[in-house]
Design a protein around this motif. Structure first.
Motif, short mmCIF file in Angstrom:
data_model
loop_
_atom_site.label_atom_id
_atom_site.label_comp_id
_atom_site.label_asym_id
_atom_site.label_seq_id
_atom_site.Cartn_x
_atom_site.Cartn_y
_atom_site.Cartn_z
N PRO A 33 0.81 -1.23 0.00
CA PRO A 33 0.00 0.00 0.00
C PRO A 33 0.84 1.27 0.00
O PRO A 33 1.97 1.28 0.48
N SER A 34 0.28 2.33 -0.55
CA SER A 34 0.93 3.65 -0.56
C SER A 34 -0.11 4.71 -0.85
O SER A 34 -0.99 4.50 -1.68
N THR A 35 -0.02 5.82 -0.18
CA THR A 35 -0.80 7.00 -0.56
C THR A 35 0.14 8.04 -1.17
O THR A 35 0.03 8.40 -2.34
N ARG A 36 1.10 8.51 -0.36
CA ARG A 36 1.97 9.61 -0.77
C ARG A 36 2.88 9.28 -1.95
O ARG A 36 2.96 10.03 -2.93
N THR A 37 3.62 8.18 -1.84
CA THR A 37 4.63 7.90 -2.85
C THR A 37 3.98 7.67 -4.20
O THR A 37 4.39 8.23 -5.21
N ARG A 79 7.50 -0.50 -5.57
CA ARG A 79 7.46 -0.71 -4.11
C ARG A 79 7.13 -2.18 -3.87
O ARG A 79 6.21 -2.72 -4.48
N HIS A 89 14.37 3.79 0.93
CA HIS A 89 13.28 4.59 0.33
C HIS A 89 13.92 5.91 -0.12
O HIS A 89 13.69 6.97 0.47
N GLN A 145 11.97 9.26 -0.80
CA GLN A 145 11.50 9.87 0.45
C GLN A 145 12.63 10.71 1.05
O GLN A 145 12.43 11.82 1.53
N PRO A 197 7.53 11.03 7.99
CA PRO A 197 7.27 10.61 6.61
C PRO A 197 5.79 10.35 6.36
O PRO A 197 5.35 10.34 5.20
N LEU A 198 5.02 10.14 7.42
CA LEU A 198 3.60 9.79 7.37
C LEU A 198 3.44 8.43 6.67
O LEU A 198 4.28 8.09 5.87
N PRO A 199 2.44 7.64 6.92
CA PRO A 199 1.31 7.97 7.78
C PRO A 199 1.67 7.93 9.26
O PRO A 199 2.47 7.12 9.68
N1 CP Z 1 5.92 8.25 3.27
C1 CP Z 1 5.44 7.27 2.49
O1 CP Z 1 6.18 6.51 1.85
O2 CP Z 1 4.06 7.20 2.45
P1 CP Z 1 3.20 6.14 1.63
O3 CP Z 1 3.48 4.78 2.26
O4 CP Z 1 1.76 6.57 1.80
O5 CP Z 1 3.65 6.16 0.21
#
Ligand code: CP
Length: 302
Positions: free
Chosen positions: A48-52, A101, A129, A132, A260-262
């Motif tokens: 899963p990923s939102t930002r990347t 990823r 990463h 990031q 880095p979130l989440p």
């Molecule tokens: N910081 C980061 O990699 O967030 P995601 O897992 O949402 O991509």
């Protein structure tokens, strides 16, 4: 057409080149809108990923290109048992570059050996990463600068790939690094070794209060409950690595707080409204930084 696998391959000069280009893009993004109109970026996200994922997508589209997305593992032929090596060999034929990823440490390096198009590691298990790290460095440079930088990195230092990448890159700017975690989640031996090789000290603390007043930047990461064999052990340590606005009363007025979130509960919401909080801006910086990286990787002088 170099692959971007690890922060270890980035020199100070490489980092400054990407960050300077990202700053130019952030100042006038429209000027880059037609830069890569025929480019397709292959998105291979096995985790899963939102930002990347979304910031790479935004970056490619803002450069005039588009993405081709494998979608989830569940909806792809990975579900039928197709190997990573076969998957990347197929998708490189559809696209001009790949973003990967994957939950397995070392997967990006392995996959890159099967393809000719540039491949970017967007997180390989507990490994690295690097993109990031570039947006983290951009955020640090904007807020605290690299000169005489003292940074605290707190949370899950053992499994956190953002930490492993960032710690290495910070040796190129000679930052004074402090690592704050429970003993069970200290930096792994391999990262420790790399830091020593790079001539960086590894200063470890179990108590944030010991070092907080000296920090220019506090980089917080999530303590991952799933890593603890026993939930009570997790509960015992987790609370010591959470911050709120009261915690920061002991910090410098211009401390920059990053993540880095989440996040889950390691930064209380009352920190969001303070001038310390830069984690949402940090996430937004992912777009110009990834635009810069893609532009340079794909031939920025075209
Ligand atoms: N910081 C980061 O990699 O967030 P995601 O897992 O949402 O991509």
């Amino acid at each position: 057409h170099d692959h971007i696998i690890s922060a270890k391959q980035l020199s100070r000069g490489d980092i400054e080149t990407v960050l300077d280009h990202a700053a130019d893009i952030a100042a006038d993004p429209g000027a880059f809108a037609d830069r890569h109109t025929d480019t397709l970026l292959g998105m291979l996200f096995f985790e899963p990923s939102t930002r990347t994922k979304m910031s790479f997508t935004t970056a490619m589209k803002r450069l005039g290109g588009d993405i081709v997305d494998m979608g989830s593992v569940e909806s792809s032929s990975v579900k039928k048992g197709e190997s990573l090596a076969d998957t990347v060999r197929v998708v490189e034929g559809y696209t001009d570059a790949l973003v990967l990823r994957h939950p397995m440490e070392g997967s990006a390096k392995m996959a890159s050996e099967f393809v000719d198009v540039p491949l970017v590691n967007a997180g390989d298990g507990a490994g690295q990463h690097p993109t990031q790290t570039l947006l983290d460095l951009y955020t640090i440079r904007e807020n605290a600068g690299f000169d005489d930088l003292t940074i605290g990195i707190m949370g899950d230092l053992k499994y956190g790939r953002t930490v492993h990448s960032l710690a290495h890159a910070l040796t190129t700017v000679d930052a004074s690094q402090h690592f704050i975690s429970p003993e069970s989640l200290q930096l792994p031996r391999s990262v420790r070794y790399d830091l020593h090789e790079a001539g960086a000290g590894v200063r470890e603390h179990t108590d944030l209060g010991e070092i907080l007043p000296e920090l220019d930047v506090l980089y917080v990461t999530r303590i991952q409950a799933e890593r603890f064999p026993d939930e009570s052990e997790y509960r015992e340590v987790a609370g010591q690595y959470q911050i709120d606005a009261d915690t920061l009363a002991a910090a410098k007025d211009d401390l920059t707080v990053m993540h880095p979130l989440p996040r889950v509960d390691e930064i209380a919401h009352d920190v969001d409204e303070t001038t310390h909080a830069q984690y949402f801006q940090q996430a937004h910086n992912g777009v110009p930084v990834r635009m810069a990286l893609l532009d340079l990787m794909l031939g920025g002088d075209q």
